[in-house]
Enzyme design. Structure first.
Site, short mmCIF file in Angstrom:
data_model
loop_
_atom_site.label_atom_id
_atom_site.label_comp_id
_atom_site.label_asym_id
_atom_site.label_seq_id
_atom_site.Cartn_x
_atom_site.Cartn_y
_atom_site.Cartn_z
N ARG A 1 4.66 10.54 -5.51
CA ARG A 1 6.04 10.97 -5.69
C ARG A 1 6.90 10.11 -6.70
NH1 ARG A 1 4.96 10.31 -0.42
NH2 ARG A 1 5.76 8.35 -0.26
N GLU B 1 -8.73 -2.57 6.39
CA GLU B 1 -7.97 -2.66 7.63
C GLU B 1 -8.53 -3.70 8.41
OE1 GLU B 1 -6.32 0.96 9.18
OE2 GLU B 1 -6.47 2.20 7.38
N TYR C 1 -2.64 17.25 3.86
CA TYR C 1 -1.80 16.30 4.85
C TYR C 1 -0.32 16.59 5.22
CZ TYR C 1 1.10 13.95 1.34
OH TYR C 1 1.93 13.51 0.59
N HIS D 1 0.79 -1.44 -0.13
CA HIS D 1 -0.06 -0.12 -0.13
C HIS D 1 0.73 1.16 -0.06
CE1 HIS D 1 -3.15 2.72 0.86
NE2 HIS D 1 -2.60 3.20 2.00
#
Ligand code: MN
Length: 422
Positions: free
Chosen positions: A149, A208, A251, A140
């Protein structure tokens, strides 16, 4: 072997083939009915067993477990008994539900303590003190890092050295079946332009699991990795709903905030670490070797098959993801040891979530962000529509189970329907 884990056990309560709740599971939860106050229960086949009624009939008295813990609206006091106490209760439940039942007339009691699961309301099982979300799936983190990125810098330099995490919001954790309102917030629609305000357009789920802390610690002390598993009571399914557009804008530099805090959905059953013991497996090899306080020897992970279904309003559902808990790079003992290494204290009922559990293949990615690769690869649905992210009216259902030696231990469901923003 723990008595309740014996694969040969059979219950006098019918357990349909493929049920999540054979006698070897005996998870803990909290339920109510129109006529009954909230109280503790376990699951067997299609039924819940009312532990308050069993306690009132004295079935746990000789275990040294006080009756009041079963008449609570949360599991916290029960969990605080410690593993000896909760294990004794689970083993006693196996005795009561065993088809070799000899010592008790529990089958006469069945009409009082068994209720069809479809006819009761399952409640939040724990009063969550603090909630931490880790980011422990290498797949992930690599996928998301690659998108934002590029492949070269996908993993940040710290990622292979510590289980990255952040402190989440406990107040907005809701139990399965609770609708989730599409959040509103700031987002940037095109890079370089000023932000706009409105309903999130990129609403997502995160597949999760979370563990429930089972023991308090003192502020200023740490839990060693060797002791860490003593502090974990059990596990549940966890959907960490995420608004990717809000998240992306907010964030930097302090991490997730309003893109995450609007809701998380948990399954109503806490499956004990005792029940999961037969399903231990080794996690992925860790290289570079972590610092000594994070070094774990042995089988620290669990073979838990996971899946996510999206069920559109009035439509046919589709399983969009199949993954496994064992893919996680950092195990729960490592997460807990890291969490306390600075002296941060733990409290019974704290939740620690794993982070999105993505596997190695594109059909095992644990979020729409990855499954649709930022919206570049829409997922076809049975009704002819497709999904890049979640639509209003979609219900997201997480499921999980372990299977071995003819025993299937399931987690039930963590389900939530997306309501339109208001
Ligand atoms: Mn998350």
């Amino acid at each position: 072997m723990i008595r309740a884990n014996d694969p040969k056990l059979r219950s006098w309560v019918e357990v349909p083939h493929g049920s999540d709740f054979p006698i070897q599971n005996l998870p803990f939860g909290v339920f109510r009915t129109p006529g009954l106050t909230p109280r503790l229960c376990t699951a067997i086949g299609r039924y819940v067993a009312d532990l308050q009624v069993l306690a009132e009939h004295g079935f746990f008295d000789d275990l040294g477990v006080p009756r009041y813990v079963f008449a609570q609206p949360y599991l916290n006091d029960f969990i605080a008994l410690g593993k000896d106490g909760t294990r004794a209760v689970r083993n006693r439940l196996a005795d009561l539900l065993d088809d070799d039942l000899e010592d008790w007339d529990a089958s006469e009691l069945a009409g009082y303590f068994l209720h069809l699961r479809d006819e009761v309301q399952m409640l939040m099982p724990i009063k969550v003190g603090d909630y931490t979300d880790f980011y422990s799936s290498r797949e992930h983190a690599t996928n998301v890092g690659t998108m934002f990125r590029g492949k070269e810098n996908a993993l940040m330099p710290n990622w292979l050295h510590l289980p990255v995490g952040y402190h989440g919001r406990a107040s907005s954790i809701v139990v399965s079946g609770t609708p989730v309102r599409r959040p509103k917030g700031q987002m940037v629609l095109k890079d370089g332009e000023p932000p706009v305000f409105g309903p999130s357009r990129l609403l997502d789920f995160e597949l999760e699991m979370a563990f429930v802390v089972g023991r308090d610690t003192q502020l200023g002390t740490s839990v060693s990795i060797a002791d860490a598993e003593d502090y974990i009571f059990g596990m549940l399914l966890f959907n960490d709903w995420s608004a990717r557009d809000i998240q992306k804008w907010e964030y930097v530099p302090l991490g997730p905030f309003l893109g995450k805090s609007f809701a998380s959905t948990i399954s109503p059953w806490v499956v004990t670490m005792d029940a999961l013991e037969p399903f231990r497996v080794e996690g992925p090899e860790q290289a570079p070797r972590p610092l000594p306080y994070l070094q774990y020897e042995g089988s620290g992970s669990f073979d838990i098959q996971l899946e996510v279904e999206i069920l559109p309003d009035n439509g046919k559902g589709k399983t969009v993801c199949q993954s496994n808990f064992r893919y996680l790079y950092w195990n729960m003992a490592q997460q807990l040891a890291h969490h306390t290494v600075n002296g941060c204290n733990l409290r019974v009922g704290d939740l620690m979530a794993s982070g999105t559990i993505s596997g190695p293949t594109p059909d095992s990615y644990g979020s729409m962000l990855e499954l649709s690769w930022r919206g570049e690869k829409p997922i076809p649905m049975p009704d002819g529509s497709d999904r890049k992210f979640l639509l209003d009216g979609d219900t997201v259902i997480l499921r999980g189970c372990c299977e071995k030696n003819g025993v299937r231990i399931g987690f039930g469901e963590a389900s939530g329907k997306v309501l339109p923003a208001v």
